[in-house]
Design an enzyme around this catalytic site. Structure first.
Site, PDB file in Angstrom:
ATOM      1  CB  CYS A  73      20.087 -45.275  26.131  1.00  0.00           C
ATOM      2  SG  CYS A  73      18.849 -44.504  27.181  1.00  0.00           S
ATOM      3  CB  CYS A 180      12.466 -47.234  25.493  1.00  0.00           C
ATOM      4  SG  CYS A 180      13.364 -47.877  26.927  1.00  0.00           S
TER       5      CYS A 180
HETATM    6  N1  DGL Z   1      16.840 -47.928  27.511  1.00  0.00           N
HETATM    7  C1  DGL Z   1      16.568 -46.538  27.647  1.00  0.00           C
HETATM    8  C2  DGL Z   1      16.009 -45.955  26.351  1.00  0.00           C
HETATM    9  O1  DGL Z   1      16.295 -46.467  25.285  1.00  0.00           O
HETATM   10  C3  DGL Z   1      15.763 -46.065  28.811  1.00  0.00           C
HETATM   11  C4  DGL Z   1      15.589 -46.994  29.957  1.00  0.00           C
HETATM   12  C5  DGL Z   1      15.546 -46.248  31.273  1.00  0.00           C
HETATM   13  O2  DGL Z   1      14.534 -45.577  31.542  1.00  0.00           O
HETATM   14  O3  DGL Z   1      16.556 -46.335  31.977  1.00  0.00           O
HETATM   15  O4  DGL Z   1      15.296 -44.971  26.355  1.00  0.00           O
END
Ligand code: DGL
Length: 239
Positions: A73, A180
């Site tokens: 993430c 993201c």
């Molecule tokens: N998947 C996360 C990222 O790569 C963020 C998603 C969320 O906001 O929970 O930033």
């Protein structure tokens, strides 16, 4: 004999793309995947909230006996990877960074758009990353896009309008950085908006390569020919 698994976490399905890359690069390893859905969306939370959620996810994976933690993430990496490293110095820790560097290396005369969460856009690490690109990366912070991807994962066509609305201010972009992990599900729609000419970057492959490298360096790779397995957990199922 059981070998220590590798832990991977994200706030939901975003990190599955990273997990897929890791499985391809490290077919003998076992993985524990944690979808921290209870705390989704990270991108709309304060730094303290993101840090707490990421540390709790790391605690869960450490308790599962993981030898490495992949923070799949971008938001949690920007905000909390240093805290995870401080708490678990013996574990190999790999983060996911928006692919700004590779994108800038390959950029021609045009500019790139980086789609990131609001929390990532605010972070000093990300600002520093972008600052080396001489203004050629335009940052487009997204408030709700990751949550929409999570909500409509079974029918991403429903996101055509919101995604096209996000991209419309950048009609002549040369590249798009999916900063993201949830946005990697939007590749098809990004390509549909720009056509085949667009170059799309995400950090999943780089994270898997880094994990492979660090495991080899520490001599912690599972022996060849192991039958690795993948276990999947959601924080929604925790008390
Ligand atoms: N998947 C996360 C990222 O790569 C963020 C998603 C969320 O906001 O929970 O930033």
């Amino acid at each position: 004999m059981q070998f220590e698994p590798i832990g991977v976490f994200d706030s939901g399905i975003g990190g599955l793309g990273v997990l897929t890359q890791c499985l391809g690069a490290l077919p003998d390893e076992s993985f524990v995947y944690l979808a921290d859905e209870k705390n989704m969306p990270y991108g709309q939370k304060s730094e303290a909230e993101i840090r707490n959620a990421a540390l709790a996810a790391a605690d869960f994976l450490a308790k599962k006996g993981c030898k490495a933690i992949v923070v799949a993430c971008n938001t949690a990496t920007e905000v909390a990877i240093d805290d995870i490293r401080r708490k678990y110095p013996a574990l190999i820790t790999v983060g996911l960074e928006p692919a700004v560097r590779p994108c800038c290396r390959e950029l021609g005369r045009g500019y790139a758009v980086a789609l990131v969460t609001e929390a990532t856009a605010r972070s000093e690490k990300f600002k520093n990353l972008v600052s080396v690109c001489d203004g050629r990366v335009k940052v487009a912070p997204q408030n709700d896009l990751a949550r929409l991807v999570e909500m409509h994962k079974a029918d991403l066509e429903l996101l055509r309008k919101p995604v096209f609305d996000v991209l419309r201010p950048y009609p002549d972009a040369e590249s798009v950085i999916l900063g993201c992990s949830h946005y990697t599900y939007l590749r098809g729609l990004v390509r549909e908006f720009y056509g085949e000419r667009i170059k799309i970057y995400d950090g999943a492959e780089g994270a898997a390569a880094r994990l492979n490298y660090l495991l080899a360096l520490a001599d912690k790779k599972a022996p060849k020919g192991q039958k690795g397995k993948v276990e999947y957990f959601s924080s929604l199922n925790f008390a």
